[in-house]
Structure formats: C-alpha cells, structure tokens
Design a protein around this motif. Structure first.
Motif, PDB file in Angstrom:
ATOM      1  N   SER A   1       0.892  -1.161   0.000  1.00  0.00           N
ATOM      2  CA  SER A   1       0.000   0.000   0.000  1.00  0.00           C
ATOM      3  C   SER A   1       0.926   1.205   0.000  1.00  0.00           C
ATOM      4  O   SER A   1       1.713   1.394   0.931  1.00  0.00           O
ATOM      5  CB  SER A   1      -0.892   0.008   1.243  1.00  0.00           C
ATOM      6  N   VAL A   2       0.891   1.999  -1.057  1.00  0.00           N
ATOM      7  CA  VAL A   2       1.836   3.097  -1.224  1.00  0.00           C
ATOM      8  C   VAL A   2       1.164   4.435  -0.915  1.00  0.00           C
ATOM      9  O   VAL A   2       0.132   4.771  -1.505  1.00  0.00           O
ATOM     10  CB  VAL A   2       2.406   3.122  -2.663  1.00  0.00           C
ATOM     11  N   LYS A   3       1.730   5.170   0.010  1.00  0.00           N
ATOM     12  CA  LYS A   3       1.233   6.491   0.384  1.00  0.00           C
ATOM     13  C   LYS A   3       2.206   7.545  -0.156  1.00  0.00           C
ATOM     14  O   LYS A   3       3.422   7.365  -0.090  1.00  0.00           O
ATOM     15  CB  LYS A   3       1.133   6.640   1.902  1.00  0.00           C
ATOM     16  N   VAL A   4       1.661   8.632  -0.664  1.00  0.00           N
ATOM     17  CA  VAL A   4       2.489   9.688  -1.249  1.00  0.00           C
ATOM     18  C   VAL A   4       2.313  10.977  -0.454  1.00  0.00           C
ATOM     19  O   VAL A   4       1.185  11.404  -0.199  1.00  0.00           O
ATOM     20  CB  VAL A   4       2.133   9.927  -2.734  1.00  0.00           C
ATOM     21  N   TYR A   5       3.438  11.579  -0.062  1.00  0.00           N
ATOM     22  CA  TYR A   5       3.423  12.805   0.732  1.00  0.00           C
ATOM     23  C   TYR A   5       4.401  13.827   0.153  1.00  0.00           C
ATOM     24  O   TYR A   5       5.341  13.477  -0.562  1.00  0.00           O
ATOM     25  CB  TYR A   5       3.847  12.529   2.182  1.00  0.00           C
ATOM     26  N   VAL A   6       4.172  15.093   0.510  1.00  0.00           N
ATOM     27  CA  VAL A   6       5.141  16.153   0.254  1.00  0.00           C
ATOM     28  C   VAL A   6       5.400  16.872   1.571  1.00  0.00           C
ATOM     29  O   VAL A   6       4.472  17.279   2.263  1.00  0.00           O
ATOM     30  CB  VAL A   6       4.651  17.163  -0.798  1.00  0.00           C
ATOM     31  N   GLU A   7       6.677  16.993   1.903  1.00  0.00           N
ATOM     32  CA  GLU A   7       7.074  17.701   3.115  1.00  0.00           C
ATOM     33  C   GLU A   7       7.544  19.106   2.735  1.00  0.00           C
ATOM     34  O   GLU A   7       8.485  19.259   1.960  1.00  0.00           O
ATOM     35  CB  GLU A   7       8.197  16.947   3.829  1.00  0.00           C
ATOM     36  N   GLY A   8       6.873  20.119   3.256  1.00  0.00           N
ATOM     37  CA  GLY A   8       7.220  21.492   2.938  1.00  0.00           C
ATOM     38  C   GLY A   8       7.244  22.364   4.170  1.00  0.00           C
ATOM     39  O   GLY A   8       7.248  21.874   5.302  1.00  0.00           O
ATOM     40  N   LYS A   9       7.218  23.675   3.952  1.00  0.00           N
ATOM     41  CA  LYS A   9       7.299  24.595   5.082  1.00  0.00           C
ATOM     42  C   LYS A   9       6.062  24.530   5.970  1.00  0.00           C
ATOM     43  O   LYS A   9       6.108  24.941   7.131  1.00  0.00           O
ATOM     44  CB  LYS A   9       7.504  26.024   4.573  1.00  0.00           C
ATOM     45  N   ASP A  10       4.963  24.000   5.421  1.00  0.00           N
ATOM     46  CA  ASP A  10       3.741  23.868   6.207  1.00  0.00           C
ATOM     47  C   ASP A  10       3.579  22.470   6.812  1.00  0.00           C
ATOM     48  O   ASP A  10       2.502  22.124   7.294  1.00  0.00           O
ATOM     49  CB  ASP A  10       2.520  24.180   5.335  1.00  0.00           C
ATOM     50  N   GLY A  11       4.637  21.672   6.768  1.00  0.00           N
ATOM     51  CA  GLY A  11       4.572  20.330   7.319  1.00  0.00           C
ATOM     52  C   GLY A  11       4.342  19.272   6.260  1.00  0.00           C
ATOM     53  O   GLY A  11       4.560  19.506   5.060  1.00  0.00           O
ATOM     54  N   LEU A  12       3.880  18.112   6.692  1.00  0.00           N
ATOM     55  CA  LEU A  12       3.690  16.971   5.805  1.00  0.00           C
ATOM     56  C   LEU A  12       2.263  16.961   5.258  1.00  0.00           C
ATOM     57  O   LEU A  12       1.296  17.037   6.012  1.00  0.00           O
ATOM     58  CB  LEU A  12       3.954  15.678   6.582  1.00  0.00           C
ATOM     59  N   LYS A  13       2.141  16.862   3.926  1.00  0.00           N
ATOM     60  CA  LYS A  13       0.829  16.840   3.290  1.00  0.00           C
ATOM     61  C   LYS A  13       0.640  15.531   2.523  1.00  0.00           C
ATOM     62  O   LYS A  13       1.514  15.122   1.760  1.00  0.00           O
ATOM     63  CB  LYS A  13       0.679  18.026   2.330  1.00  0.00           C
ATOM     64  N   SER A  14      -0.506  14.900   2.724  1.00  0.00           N
ATOM     65  CA  SER A  14      -0.811  13.654   2.027  1.00  0.00           C
ATOM     66  C   SER A  14      -1.368  13.962   0.641  1.00  0.00           C
ATOM     67  O   SER A  14      -2.296  14.764   0.488  1.00  0.00           O
ATOM     68  CB  SER A  14      -1.834  12.848   2.833  1.00  0.00           C
ATOM     69  N   LEU A  15      -0.798  13.310  -0.380  1.00  0.00           N
ATOM     70  CA  LEU A  15      -1.236  13.533  -1.762  1.00  0.00           C
ATOM     71  C   LEU A  15      -2.118  12.405  -2.279  1.00  0.00           C
ATOM     72  O   LEU A  15      -2.682  12.518  -3.366  1.00  0.00           O
ATOM     73  CB  LEU A  15      -0.024  13.692  -2.685  1.00  0.00           C
ATOM     74  N   GLY A  16      -2.204  11.326  -1.524  1.00  0.00           N
ATOM     75  CA  GLY A  16      -3.035  10.211  -1.969  1.00  0.00           C
ATOM     76  C   GLY A  16      -2.361   8.882  -1.721  1.00  0.00           C
ATOM     77  O   GLY A  16      -1.252   8.806  -1.179  1.00  0.00           O
ATOM     78  N   SER A  17      -3.014   7.815  -2.115  1.00  0.00           N
ATOM     79  CA  SER A  17      -2.485   6.466  -1.921  1.00  0.00           C
ATOM     80  C   SER A  17      -2.616   5.662  -3.209  1.00  0.00           C
ATOM     81  O   SER A  17      -3.424   5.965  -4.081  1.00  0.00           O
ATOM     82  CB  SER A  17      -3.221   5.763  -0.779  1.00  0.00           C
ATOM     83  N   ILE A  18      -1.782   4.628  -3.314  1.00  0.00           N
ATOM     84  CA  ILE A  18      -1.719   3.793  -4.507  1.00  0.00           C
ATOM     85  C   ILE A  18      -1.817   2.334  -4.097  1.00  0.00           C
ATOM     86  O   ILE A  18      -1.149   1.898  -3.151  1.00  0.00           O
ATOM     87  CB  ILE A  18      -0.401   4.029  -5.271  1.00  0.00           C
ATOM     88  N   SER A  19      -2.638   1.581  -4.811  1.00  0.00           N
ATOM     89  CA  SER A  19      -2.739   0.134  -4.584  1.00  0.00           C
ATOM     90  C   SER A  19      -2.306  -0.567  -5.866  1.00  0.00           C
ATOM     91  O   SER A  19      -3.073  -0.617  -6.837  1.00  0.00           O
ATOM     92  CB  SER A  19      -4.175  -0.251  -4.221  1.00  0.00           C
TER      93      SER A  19
END
Length: 207
Positions: free
Chosen positions: A128-146
């Motif tokens: 189960s693959v989760k995609v995130y971006v870490e920036g100045k506002d913290g960690l943001k979830s972009l979605g998941s992949i199956s």
C-alpha cells in the motif's frame, strides 16, 4: 539548470540559457493545451515540470536490467500513479499552479518502490503506497496507490517528497505568481512499515 515539460527529459536537446529555456517551455506548454491530444485534460490547471539533473541519486539505478517483464509493468504503473497523485494534488493540496521536479525523479522513485518490495511474499502487489510532500507547512498527504487491488496489503510504503522551502523560482516570476510555483528537491524518503508486525519501520533517505 534546464527545465523541460514533464516526462520530456531533454535527450538530444541543446542546452539553452534560462531565458530561452523558459520561453520555449511555456510556449510548448500552452501549445499542448491547445493541440488535440496534447494534454490529458485541461482540468490539470497548471503543469508538472521536470528538470535535467544527473540521475545518480538512487542506489538502484540499474534495477531495470534485473526486473522480470511483469514486475517492470507494475513499476511503470506505479510511476504513472505517483505522477497522477502529484498532478491532482497541485490545486487541491499543494495550492500551486506549477510543480517543478527533477528530471526522471518519478521513475527513480518507482524503481526504489519496486526494489523495496522485492523481499515481500507478494512483492509489489502486497504494498500500500502512500504519497506525501514535506514542505514549510509540514507533511501533506497527496493520496495512496494500490498496485494490485485484488491483493490484501501486507506492508505500507510511504514516499515522502521534499519541497524547496523558498518563495518560488525567480526565472518564473514574470510568467506566474511565484507563490503558485512549488519545486521539489532531488532528495526523498521511503518509509517501509509491516502492517501485521510489531517491527519498527525501516527508513531510507535517497539523495
């Protein structure tokens, strides 16, 4: 640094000055918007761009040579889904008009995801693959992949992209509101966690 439209990695193209490169890039982008079949959908509202950088960050650069055909197809599919997560998150989550990322970065990430799954009973299919971006506002979830919805996931892989923490990229300031431009760094993190185990997560940082 030369920037080109996403997934066109600049092979065989002469090196342009920043001003020439960005003039051409923007011209090609709007040409794609107005050409039949040029873009997947005008609803993408902006662009995901890639830049030419040495592809020497990943320890799995020669992975393709050892992949079975079926596994390679899974890798390609995961890479496309990661790109889709990034594209769809521009307006909704990242609140940017243009997303810049190093050339072939999503391909490298796809390779590393496959390699990290190799020792699992079902390989990539059990992920189960989760995609995130870490920036100045913290960690943001972009979605998941199956990768394979028919297989119950046995482990989770979190892909953490890292945003450049600045106020945009100067060469684009005359073309876009730089507050709407987000650039990703070449570095990223891959966190592997067993879903039915008390084992601690395994963290890999790629540079």
């Amino acid at each position: 640094m030369v920037y080109t439209t996403a997934l066109s990695f600049g092979h065989g193209v002469r090196v342009l000055s920043e001003e020439e490169s960005f003039t051409n890039m923007i011209g090609k982008y709007f040409l794609q918007l107005t050409s039949p079949g040029g873009m997947e959908s005008s609803a993408r509202r902006g662009s995901v761009e890639s830049c030419d950088e040495p592809d020497n960050h990943s320890p799995f650069a020669n992975l393709d040579a050892g992949l079975e055909h079926e596994e390679r197809l899974l890798q390609q599919d995961v890479t496309r889904q990661i790109e889709r997560c990034l594209t769809e998150a521009k307006a909704s989550t990242l609140h940017c008009q243009v997303l810049l990322l190093p050339c072939q970065m999503t391909t490298r990430v796809g390779q590393d995801v496959v390699r990290s799954s190799a020792d699992e009973p079902c390989g990539l299919r059990g992920a189960s693959v989760k995609v995130y971006v870490e920036g100045k506002d913290g960690l943001k979830s972009l979605g998941s992949i199956s990768p394979d919805p028919s297989v119950t996931p046995t482990f989770e892989l979190s892909v953490v992209f890292k945003a450049v923490k600045d106020d945009g990229w100067p060469p684009l300031k005359h073309l876009f509101d730089t507050s709407k431009v987000l650039k990703l760094r070449p570095e990223y993190r891959l966190v592997k966690r067993k879903l039915y185990s008390s084992a601690s997560p395994v963290i890999h940082d790629f540079y």
